[in-house]
Design a protein around this motif. Structure first.
Motif: not given
Length: 276
Positions: A139-145
């Motif tokens: 699972a990869q961390p979520k980054f802001p668009p």
């Protein structure tokens, strides 16, 4: 009395010789493909006849023929792969001979330099690829668009057709120049040509104040001495070492490349893995 002599053959690394080699290899690929199709047709016919045969009286000779037909098809597939790999190597040499200053040629040279520096360790390359594949599944961390518009730096999926008709879809560095009717006009930073793409073919590069990608993140990064972006994993961050250390996929076992912060962006599988 004068005697005529045939012209000497071209040097093996000349464009003419390499093109002749590539053409011969393409013919071998076609032959192997045709042989594979013929073997599969034989297998299908045998299989159909065996299905109709009574189960209590199996025709073992035909079953052995069916196995042999499938083995023949697999051998043809192996030949196709061998010829294809040789063709790719030959086309790479052609790029170096005909377009020595192109991004593709520079990427080939950079990869070769990396292989030489790492001793060409195939086992290490295999381990590196396996590690990256395993990390990709996590699972990869979520980054802001990342917002972008006119004059933004982006990487775009380009459609490249070379003089031999080979089509590739590399991700290249570009700058957005115009937006209209859902299409983005972008300028290739290397050769200054303009391309028209949709938002699905664009991944913007992050601004200077964008959060760092932590160690273990799957990213797209610009390969050294090129303007092409490839998949990689972060092994060190700018906060620790000043630049990113990126381990690229299929980089001949090279543990990492030093990549500037502004040359690393998000890996968006919904765009990158999408069929062009």
């Amino acid at each position: 009395m004068s005697s005529s002599h045939p012209p000497p053959p071209p040097p093996p690394d000349s464009a003419d010789a390499l093109w002749g080699t590539a053409r011969a290899l393409f013919l071998k690929i076609d032959d192997a493909h045709a042989a594979k199709d013929a073997a599969l047709q034989d297998a299908a016919a045998l299989h159909a006849s065996l299905v109709e045969h009574p189960r209590d009286d199996p025709d073992l000779d035909k079953w052995e023929q069916l196995v042999a037909a499938y083995r023949a098809s697999l051998a043809c597939v192996r030949d196709e792969i061998t010829h294809l790999e040789a063709t790719q190597d030959t086309i790479g040499k052609l790029y170096l001979a005909v377009y020595p200053d192109s991004a593709h040629a520079q990427a080939i040279l950079a990869a070769r330099r990396g292989a030489a520096a790492g001793g060409g360790d195939r086992a290490a390359a295999k381990n590196t690829s396996k590690k990256l594949q395993a990390d990709t599944k996590r699972a990869q961390p979520k980054f802001p668009p990342i917002q972008f518009g006119i004059n933004s730096n982006v990487t775009v999926r380009a459609r490249i057709v070379d003089d031999m008709g080979v089509v590739t879809y590399p991700w290249i560095w570009a700058i957005v120049r115009d937006v209209r009717d859902g299409f983005y006009e972008v300028e290739d930073v290397e050769d200054k040509r303009n391309l028209n793409v949709t938002e699905e073919d664009i991944i913007p590069l992050p601004p200077s104040n964008y959060p760092e990608f932590p160690v273990g993140s799957i990213v797209m990064a610009c390969y050294p001495e090129t303007t092409a972006f490839y998949k990689g994993i972060v092994v060190a961050t700018p906060k620790k070492v000043g630049n990113y250390h990126i381990q690229f996929e299929d980089d001949d076992g090279t543990p990492y490349r030093v990549i500037p912060k502004n040359s690393v962006t998000q890996y968006l599988p919904e765009k990158i893995d999408r069929r062009p």
